[in-house]
Scaffold this motif. Sequence first.
Motif, mmCIF file in Angstrom:
data_model
loop_
_atom_site.group_PDB
_atom_site.id
_atom_site.type_symbol
_atom_site.label_atom_id
_atom_site.label_comp_id
_atom_site.label_asym_id
_atom_site.label_seq_id
_atom_site.Cartn_x
_atom_site.Cartn_y
_atom_site.Cartn_z
ATOM 1 N N ALA A 75 0.841 -1.202 0.000
ATOM 2 C CA ALA A 75 0.000 0.000 0.000
ATOM 3 C C ALA A 75 0.872 1.246 0.000
ATOM 4 N N PHE A 76 0.426 2.248 -0.747
ATOM 5 C CA PHE A 76 1.060 3.568 -0.704
ATOM 6 C C PHE A 76 0.658 4.254 0.590
ATOM 7 N N SER A 77 -0.646 4.434 0.789
ATOM 8 C CA SER A 77 -1.177 4.983 2.044
ATOM 9 C C SER A 77 -2.673 4.764 2.094
ATOM 10 N N ALA A 78 -3.144 4.343 3.270
ATOM 11 C CA ALA A 78 -4.571 4.091 3.458
ATOM 12 C C ALA A 78 -5.357 5.359 3.757
ATOM 13 N N GLY A 79 -4.677 6.507 3.821
ATOM 14 C CA GLY A 79 -5.389 7.753 4.114
ATOM 15 C C GLY A 79 -5.456 8.013 5.602
ATOM 16 N N GLY A 80 -6.620 8.403 6.103
ATOM 17 C CA GLY A 80 -6.779 8.699 7.521
ATOM 18 C C GLY A 80 -6.788 7.445 8.374
ATOM 19 N N ASP A 81 -6.476 7.617 9.650
ATOM 20 C CA ASP A 81 -6.443 6.495 10.588
ATOM 21 C C ASP A 81 -7.838 6.297 11.169
ATOM 22 N N ILE A 82 -8.630 5.454 10.514
ATOM 23 C CA ILE A 82 -10.033 5.273 10.905
ATOM 24 C C ILE A 82 -10.126 4.598 12.271
ATOM 25 N N GLY A 83 -9.191 3.713 12.568
ATOM 26 C CA GLY A 83 -9.187 3.067 13.878
ATOM 27 C C GLY A 83 -9.050 4.078 15.007
ATOM 28 N N TYR A 84 -8.230 5.094 14.785
ATOM 29 C CA TYR A 84 -8.069 6.150 15.791
ATOM 30 C C TYR A 84 -9.382 6.900 15.985
ATOM 31 N N PHE A 85 -10.032 7.242 14.868
ATOM 32 C CA PHE A 85 -11.315 7.939 14.961
ATOM 33 C C PHE A 85 -12.348 7.084 15.694
ATOM 34 N N TYR A 86 -12.359 5.784 15.402
ATOM 35 C CA TYR A 86 -13.320 4.867 16.010
ATOM 36 C C TYR A 86 -13.129 4.823 17.524
ATOM 37 N N ASN A 87 -11.892 4.682 17.965
ATOM 38 C CA ASN A 87 -11.627 4.634 19.403
ATOM 39 C C ASN A 87 -12.024 5.936 20.084
ATOM 40 N N LEU A 88 -11.769 7.052 19.416
ATOM 41 C CA LEU A 88 -12.138 8.350 19.984
ATOM 42 C C LEU A 88 -13.648 8.478 20.107
ATOM 43 N N ILE A 89 -14.362 8.047 19.085
ATOM 44 C CA ILE A 89 -15.832 8.090 19.113
ATOM 45 C C ILE A 89 -16.371 7.191 20.213
ATOM 46 N N GLN A 90 -15.808 5.995 20.342
ATOM 47 C CA GLN A 90 -16.257 5.054 21.364
ATOM 48 C C GLN A 90 -16.062 5.603 22.766
ATOM 49 N N GLN A 91 -15.053 6.448 22.928
ATOM 50 C CA GLN A 91 -14.778 7.048 24.228
ATOM 51 C C GLN A 91 -15.563 8.335 24.458
ATOM 52 N N GLY A 92 -16.364 8.705 23.467
ATOM 53 C CA GLY A 92 -17.171 9.912 23.589
ATOM 54 C C GLY A 92 -16.421 11.189 23.285
ATOM 55 N N GLY A 93 -15.262 11.070 22.650
ATOM 56 C CA GLY A 93 -14.466 12.253 22.342
ATOM 57 C C GLY A 93 -14.902 12.944 21.074
ATOM 58 N N GLU A 94 -14.490 14.187 20.919
ATOM 59 C CA GLU A 94 -14.812 14.973 19.722
ATOM 60 C C GLU A 94 -13.717 14.791 18.678
ATOM 61 N N VAL A 95 -14.118 14.575 17.437
ATOM 62 C CA VAL A 95 -13.156 14.446 16.353
ATOM 63 C C VAL A 95 -13.000 15.802 15.674
ATOM 64 N N ASN A 96 -11.842 16.397 15.824
ATOM 65 C CA ASN A 96 -11.542 17.668 15.168
ATOM 66 C C ASN A 96 -10.317 17.458 14.288
ATOM 67 N N MET A 97 -10.523 17.524 12.980
ATOM 68 C CA MET A 97 -9.454 17.235 12.031
ATOM 69 C C MET A 97 -8.735 18.484 11.536
ATOM 70 N N ASP A 98 -9.110 19.657 12.005
ATOM 71 C CA ASP A 98 -8.583 20.902 11.436
ATOM 72 C C ASP A 98 -7.062 20.920 11.400
ATOM 73 N N SER A 99 -6.432 20.585 12.518
ATOM 74 C CA SER A 99 -4.976 20.657 12.594
ATOM 75 C C SER A 99 -4.325 19.656 11.650
ATOM 76 N N LEU A 100 -4.834 18.426 11.639
ATOM 77 C CA LEU A 100 -4.260 17.393 10.781
ATOM 78 C C LEU A 100 -4.415 17.756 9.309
#
Length: 279
Positions: A75-100
């Motif tokens: 693979a060249f690159s899978a793009g964003g880290d969806i697993g990271y987003f999933y864990n954050l959502i499961q923990q009730g956290g806010e996903v803010n991608m602005d900085s990334l």
Amino acid sequence: MIQYSYQNNLKEDMPMKLEKLQFVVEDGVGIITMNYMKNLNAIDDQMADELMYVVDTCENDPNVKVVVLKGMPKAFSAGGDIGYFYNLIQQGGEVNMDSLISKVGNVTDGLKRMSKLVISSVSGAAAGAGVSLAFSGDFVVCADNAKFIMAFVNLGLVPDTGGTYLFVKSLGIQKAMELCVTGRPMKAQEAKDAGMVYDVVPAEELDDTVMKLAKKFASGPLLSYKNIKKQIYQAGLADYKKYLDECEIPTQRECAASSDFIEGVKAFMEKRKAEFKGE
């Protein structure tokens, strides 16, 4: 060969150890290899920081005459880290991608602005932000197993890291709309036929083909190349950074705050079809 393994960050007093990239200089060619296969070279904050650093290094290092950006064979690159987003959502956290998004936008704009030619070497899948990163090269050389997937829509998001902009510029509005809305894979040969890819070769010949091209450029009229890139940027990409800052970040912010995004991430990780509600 000059090999960089422990280097200074963009801030001179803060050392950076490259953990997700390898960077070497060989015969005037700066070779950036994304090699974090644990998540298929997903572009997280650390990867983005390391990419920003090596892009800046390549621009300023006189030993670097041409740049090659590559992933791994799978693979060249899978793009964003969806697993990271999933864990954050499961923990009730806010996903803010602005900085990334801002960081990776600086990488893609930096590659387009760079005074040196950039060759993207693509094997396997380039998805999401990985597509935009690949097409930030001045020349894209692909293995015959390469494919490009604008997968953002499957998560209820919009393309970022310049993807929509680069597709519209290269393919026109209608084709860009199709690929961004459907998220269907575009194989290497289709991308070549569309004019986005310079060459497609058997996977086992990719590295040799890319290095032969890179060394040819490295021994060419570098000042001419520098100024051709400057002309092309001004002629076709002069508003690129404005688009990244004023359109891409706010549109992605709205999508990332939606219920559809949460559902898209959960469906992806749970291997089921997403049930979007448009909210």
